[in-house]
Design a protein around this motif. Structure first.
Motif, PDB file in Angstrom:
ATOM      1  N   GLY A  72      -3.334  51.046  17.906  1.00 23.82           N
ATOM      2  CA  GLY A  72      -2.126  50.552  18.427  1.00 23.82           C
ATOM      3  C   GLY A  72      -2.385  48.870  18.564  1.00 23.82           C
ATOM      4  N   VAL A  73      -3.436  48.652  19.115  1.00 25.90           N
ATOM      5  CA  VAL A  73      -3.841  47.126  19.243  1.00 25.90           C
ATOM      6  C   VAL A  73      -3.890  46.465  17.799  1.00 25.90           C
ATOM      7  N   ALA A  74      -4.722  47.093  16.783  1.00 30.40           N
ATOM      8  CA  ALA A  74      -4.416  46.763  15.348  1.00 30.40           C
ATOM      9  C   ALA A  74      -3.094  46.668  14.701  1.00 30.40           C
ATOM     10  N   ASP A  75      -2.502  47.581  15.265  1.00 31.54           N
ATOM     11  CA  ASP A  75      -0.821  47.292  14.686  1.00 31.54           C
ATOM     12  C   ASP A  75      -0.147  46.247  15.262  1.00 31.54           C
ATOM     13  N   ILE A  76      -0.255  45.909  16.566  1.00 37.02           N
ATOM     14  CA  ILE A  76       0.252  44.914  17.300  1.00 37.02           C
ATOM     15  C   ILE A  76      -0.418  43.486  16.555  1.00 37.02           C
ATOM     16  N   ALA A  77      -1.511  43.346  16.426  1.00 37.32           N
ATOM     17  CA  ALA A  77      -2.366  42.261  15.632  1.00 37.32           C
ATOM     18  C   ALA A  77      -1.589  42.137  14.264  1.00 37.32           C
ATOM     19  N   ALA A  78      -1.331  43.265  13.510  1.00 36.59           N
ATOM     20  CA  ALA A  78      -0.863  43.141  12.255  1.00 36.59           C
ATOM     21  C   ALA A  78       0.683  42.429  12.324  1.00 36.59           C
ATOM     22  N   ILE A  79       1.230  42.695  13.494  1.00 36.75           N
ATOM     23  CA  ILE A  79       2.479  42.068  13.404  1.00 36.75           C
ATOM     24  C   ILE A  79       2.519  40.645  13.885  1.00 36.75           C
ATOM     25  N   MET A  80       1.559  40.372  14.933  1.00 37.44           N
ATOM     26  CA  MET A  80       1.491  38.921  15.429  1.00 37.44           C
ATOM     27  C   MET A  80       1.094  38.221  14.486  1.00 37.44           C
ATOM     28  N   GLN A  81      -0.160  38.401  13.812  1.00 38.12           N
ATOM     29  CA  GLN A  81      -0.661  37.366  13.096  1.00 38.12           C
ATOM     30  C   GLN A  81       0.097  36.528  12.139  1.00 38.12           C
ATOM     31  N   PRO A  82       0.713  37.547  11.280  1.00 38.83           N
ATOM     32  CA  PRO A  82       1.565  36.787  10.106  1.00 38.83           C
ATOM     33  C   PRO A  82       3.027  35.980  10.955  1.00 38.83           C
ATOM     34  N   GLY A  83       3.351  36.588  11.908  1.00 38.62           N
ATOM     35  CA  GLY A  83       4.692  36.255  12.536  1.00 38.62           C
ATOM     36  C   GLY A  83       4.337  34.885  13.352  1.00 38.62           C
ATOM     37  N   LEU A  84       3.106  34.731  14.017  1.00 37.91           N
ATOM     38  CA  LEU A  84       2.770  33.706  14.590  1.00 37.91           C
ATOM     39  C   LEU A  84       2.586  32.191  13.555  1.00 37.91           C
ATOM     40  N   ALA A  85       1.732  32.768  12.408  1.00 37.23           N
ATOM     41  CA  ALA A  85       1.606  31.707  11.314  1.00 37.23           C
ATOM     42  C   ALA A  85       2.981  31.287  10.761  1.00 37.23           C
ATOM     43  N   ALA A  86       3.902  32.222  10.522  1.00 39.82           N
ATOM     44  CA  ALA A  86       5.222  31.795  10.241  1.00 39.82           C
ATOM     45  C   ALA A  86       6.022  30.931  11.082  1.00 39.82           C
ATOM     46  N   LEU A  87       5.990  31.249  12.450  1.00 42.19           N
ATOM     47  CA  LEU A  87       6.518  30.456  13.545  1.00 42.19           C
ATOM     48  C   LEU A  87       5.888  29.109  13.275  1.00 42.19           C
ATOM     49  N   LEU A  88       4.623  28.840  13.555  1.00 41.07           N
ATOM     50  CA  LEU A  88       4.095  27.563  13.516  1.00 41.07           C
ATOM     51  C   LEU A  88       4.318  26.866  12.181  1.00 41.07           C
TER      52      LEU A  88
END
Length: 129
Positions: A72-88
């Protein structure tokens, strides 16, 4: 994503190094979530006890549940990493990132709630937070 745990899912206890790695990933996810919240214009979250104590609770819940938590933590990271990069990237172009940041923030909270639900919330942690 696959679990990075070196222990088999059927073993009874969780290796200290594996637990520490999960604790670090959990903290990093919350650091990323804080950045998303800032981009969304939200006040910083003050994590509840259940959130702070979660890695220890997951460790104490046994290897099978711990493996599910790792996934579950790996799945959340898979969402957050590209999402945060796109937001930045959006923010760096001078565009308003509040709406997509809020959407990612909500997605993080929903996913985190699901992962928190994998482990009993109270009474099994061997360490205090």
């Amino acid at each position: 994503m696959t679990s990075t745990s070196p222990h088999p899912a059927q073993s009874g206890s969780v290796d200290q190094r594996t637990w520490q790695a999960l604790s670090l990933r959990w903290a990093a996810l919350h650091d990323a979530a804080a950045a998303v919240a800032a981009l969304a214009g939200l006040a910083p979250e003050v994590p509840e006890h259940a959130v702070r104590a979660f890695p220890g609770l997951a460790r104490d819940a046994g290897a099978r549940r711990f493996a599910a938590v790792e996934q579950g933590v790996a799945d959340i990271a898979a969402i957050m990493q590209p999402g945060l990069a796109a937001l930045l990237a959006v923010n760096a172009r001078g565009q308003d990132a509040r709406v997509p940041a809020l959407a990612l923030w909500q997605e993080f909270h929903a996913a985190r709630a699901a992962v928190l639900g994998l482990v009993p919330a109270e009474g099994t942690s061997r360490r205090s937070a």
